[in-house]
Scaffold this motif. Sequence first.
Motif, mmCIF file in Angstrom:
data_model
loop_
_atom_site.group_PDB
_atom_site.id
_atom_site.type_symbol
_atom_site.label_atom_id
_atom_site.label_comp_id
_atom_site.label_asym_id
_atom_site.label_seq_id
_atom_site.Cartn_x
_atom_site.Cartn_y
_atom_site.Cartn_z
ATOM 1 N N ARG A 167 -30.404 -6.227 -12.779
ATOM 2 C CA ARG A 167 -29.570 -5.452 -11.855
ATOM 3 C C ARG A 167 -28.162 -5.168 -12.379
ATOM 4 O O ARG A 167 -27.538 -4.194 -11.991
ATOM 5 N N TRP A 213 -42.364 -1.639 -7.481
ATOM 6 C CA TRP A 213 -41.519 -0.506 -7.870
ATOM 7 C C TRP A 213 -42.050 0.822 -7.331
ATOM 8 O O TRP A 213 -41.275 1.724 -7.010
ATOM 9 N N SER A 235 -41.085 2.217 -3.687
ATOM 10 C CA SER A 235 -39.726 2.664 -3.358
ATOM 11 C C SER A 235 -39.835 4.079 -2.792
ATOM 12 O O SER A 235 -40.808 4.784 -3.068
ATOM 13 N N GLU A 260 -33.574 1.657 3.468
ATOM 14 C CA GLU A 260 -33.941 1.472 2.065
ATOM 15 C C GLU A 260 -34.025 2.801 1.338
ATOM 16 O O GLU A 260 -34.850 3.015 0.477
ATOM 17 N N ASN A 280 -32.022 4.398 -0.898
ATOM 18 C CA ASN A 280 -31.691 4.541 -2.324
ATOM 19 C C ASN A 280 -31.957 3.258 -3.099
ATOM 20 O O ASN A 280 -31.051 2.640 -3.649
ATOM 21 N N ILE A 281 -33.196 2.850 -3.131
ATOM 22 C CA ILE A 281 -33.565 1.653 -3.879
ATOM 23 C C ILE A 281 -34.551 2.029 -4.975
ATOM 24 O O ILE A 281 -35.288 2.996 -4.864
ATOM 25 N N ASN A 282 -34.536 1.244 -6.050
ATOM 26 C CA ASN A 282 -35.467 1.486 -7.153
ATOM 27 C C ASN A 282 -36.750 0.679 -7.000
ATOM 28 O O ASN A 282 -37.747 0.956 -7.653
ATOM 29 N N ARG A 283 -36.692 -0.331 -6.131
ATOM 30 C CA ARG A 283 -37.852 -1.200 -5.968
ATOM 31 C C ARG A 283 -37.943 -1.675 -4.529
ATOM 32 O O ARG A 283 -36.943 -2.089 -3.938
ATOM 33 N N TYR A 284 -39.135 -1.627 -3.956
ATOM 34 C CA TYR A 284 -39.352 -2.145 -2.610
ATOM 35 C C TYR A 284 -39.415 -3.663 -2.702
ATOM 36 O O TYR A 284 -40.172 -4.220 -3.501
#
Length: 435
Positions: free
Chosen positions: A62, A280, A283, A314, A316-320
Amino acid sequence: NVDRLPIVVSCSGCDQLLGVPALNTGTGIDQADAIFHMLNDWCITENVQAFCCSTTASNTGRRLGACVLLENYLERNILYLPCRHHIYELVLKCVFDTKLCMTSGPDVPIFKRFQQYWGNLNTEKIEPGTINEFIQKNVSDVRSDVINFVVDYLQIKQPREDYRELLELTIIFLGGVPSRGISLRVPGAIHHARWMAKAIYCLKIFLFRSQFRLTQKEEMSIASVCVFIIQLYIKAWFVAPMASRAPYQDLNILKDLIRYQSIDKSISEVTIKKMCGHLWYLSPEAAALSFFDPHVPVDTKRKMIAALNMDTEEDNINRYVLNPKESIGILNKGLENFICVSSMQFFKRFKINTDFLTTDPSKWNDDEHFKKSTAIVTNINVVNDIAERGVNLIEKYNTKITNDETQKQYLLQVVCDYRNKYPDSKKSTILHKKF
């Protein structure tokens, strides 16, 4: 003896090796610097839209992961599409470590024993897994379906011979006979980093369980791993390269792992934990791939269209992110729960016409915009298998012809270009290219 990083770009179904530069270290900072420098050299910094890489901390960390640093260099958000083969390899590894104990060495002891004992085996005397009561009980419900799946995939040209070997071993393990007959290869690489080694070795060892000395615990552990491979892993591995199927597959795999408690609770628990750390493709943006998945029910796609107008926390996330202890709640979720207004960024990123979203999903297959969009999605890479070719190239040519680093990188381009023009050594290929 230096770290090297194969850098490949893909576009419209074509792959181009940019180079295999040497790194001072394998840290995210050095990787990001090398990649950004290479993108600048090729004048394509403005074209990069997604990253496909393994999920190591040096890549996806991160704060100091190469992906995060590259986003800062490029000054824009990039879609993360981590290698799905790497993810599923990690899932199988945790199953293997749970059943046969983790080892810190570079090789797997039981595989090394088997490799050394191979010359003493009567390779014509095999015992299919299905004659074992435990195996039969746990794979009988999927046997026919898995065999049909494997037979279909054997009709497709496989990128490597060990892919075909795994498919044929699956048929033999289930009591069938591959079209090429039963012919077992000498055991190959056994180190932890070798994809499919654990699956191939476990199936092969169990076929010779009467000849190769195993403790009762080892035999039962190998049997448990084999059941997992047949029940869930084979299909997941070979479908993994299909970008459009990624979100739906991961969601269903997670649900299957939860239900796997009825077969093996310990495997269920460790695999759920592993998958919960690699969601991932659920997302908001990556989940949009499922609009082009023909296996997603029409009713679900209608709900997904409605969800495109919804805002979530959620966005703007790259991974749930999912807590393994709360994973049971995923059983009641559908793909529409992972779609929101931010999912529209996927269509903008890849310049996909969204006019088809205004029509009913039942009519999409006849829509020209949808057909063109599907072609774009089909060519999106979600596995980085091609990076292995870069590794193979530098291993072969690292000390040949030239030691000058610039010329060495140019040499790799020449070899790649030649292989693209002449993919095999057949006379017909050479004559066709010549005339």
